[in-house]
Write an enzyme that holds these catalytic residues in place. Structure first.
Site, mmCIF file in Angstrom:
data_model
loop_
_atom_site.group_PDB
_atom_site.id
_atom_site.type_symbol
_atom_site.label_atom_id
_atom_site.label_comp_id
_atom_site.label_asym_id
_atom_site.label_seq_id
_atom_site.Cartn_x
_atom_site.Cartn_y
_atom_site.Cartn_z
ATOM 1 N N GLU A 40 11.130 3.556 -2.188
ATOM 2 C CA GLU A 40 9.944 3.821 -3.008
ATOM 3 C C GLU A 40 10.290 4.843 -4.089
ATOM 4 O O GLU A 40 10.610 5.990 -3.787
ATOM 5 C CB GLU A 40 8.824 4.355 -2.104
ATOM 6 C CG GLU A 40 7.653 4.979 -2.814
ATOM 7 C CD GLU A 40 6.825 5.867 -1.898
ATOM 8 O OE1 GLU A 40 6.195 6.813 -2.409
ATOM 9 O OE2 GLU A 40 6.830 5.649 -0.672
ATOM 10 N N LYS A 129 -0.559 5.134 4.753
ATOM 11 C CA LYS A 129 0.353 6.270 4.794
ATOM 12 C C LYS A 129 -0.393 7.500 5.318
ATOM 13 O O LYS A 129 -1.347 7.950 4.692
ATOM 14 C CB LYS A 129 0.879 6.502 3.376
ATOM 15 C CG LYS A 129 1.568 7.817 3.117
ATOM 16 C CD LYS A 129 2.011 7.844 1.659
ATOM 17 C CE LYS A 129 2.458 9.216 1.216
ATOM 18 N NZ LYS A 129 2.940 9.206 -0.186
#
Length: 210
Positions: A40, A129
């Site tokens: 990411e 998340k």
């Protein structure tokens, strides 16, 4: 397999934060060399769009590339156009969720409270998340899974080599790892990436062996 299924299978998302585009690219390559497939690139990296485009062009067929620190739908659209296959955020934005759903790109928002987790589920979020994970600890996932076992949670912020197995055994679907992985030389990042991969595999094997 869907993107989210792949992220969960891999078990680790490398969170790339760097002061320069060249350092970010080096980090991405080092994580890849160490066996971490999901990477990411955050929008806190200078010229993040160009970095995402470069990584997608050069090693996009070897990794699962996402964009992080995406706070709004405008940034999400830019990231998707640059090559991001999933969108990660520290916050929960209904507008960003809708944009990602329209483009069929997974949205992984930041959540902390049960209210935020339920809201994410209502928006159809397939993976969320837990951030900052250091504020709660692994036992928090077990507590959340009591009333909300369907929530697929990826702790990020505070996941280190020393505690990654604890997070997996507590029920984390995957983990996001930043500074605990990406600090140091390229060779050091490669070695830490390999160790993170090993520890996640060990934790999952130990859970199966119970």
């Amino acid at each position: 397999m869907t993107v989210v299924e792949k992220l969960i299978e891999y078990g680790i998302v490398a969170v790339i934060r760097a002061d320069s585009p060249s350092r970010a690219v080096e980090m991405c390559r080092a994580c890849r060399d160490g066996g971490i497939v999901a990477i990411e690139v955050t929008f806190s990296v200078p010229h993040a769009v160009e970095v995402i485009q470069q990584i997608d062009r050069e090693i996009g067929n070897e990794i699962l590339l996402g964009a992080g620190t995406v706070l709004d739908p405008y940034t999400a659209k830019i990231a998707i156009e640059a090559g991001a296959k999933y969108i990660v955020a520290p916050n929960l934005s209904e507008e960003t969720a809708l944009l990602c759903n329209k483009h069929r790109v997974p949205y992984i928002p930041g959540v902390l409270t049960p209210t935020e987790i339920v809201k994410a589920l209502e928006l159809g979020v397939p993976l969320m998340k837990l951030f900052p994970a250091s504020a709660v600890g692994p036992s928090y996932i077990k507590a959340i899974h009591g009333p909300l076992p369907q929530a697929k949670i990826m702790p990020t912020g505070g996941v280190e080599l020393e505690n990654v197995k604890d997070w997996i055994k507590a029920g984390a679907a995957a983990v996001g790892v930043g500074g605990g992985l990406t600090k140091g030389t390229k060779e050091e990042i490669v070695q830490k990436a390999r160790r993170f991969v090993e520890l996640v595999k060990e934790a999952r094997a130990e859970m199966k062996g119970r």
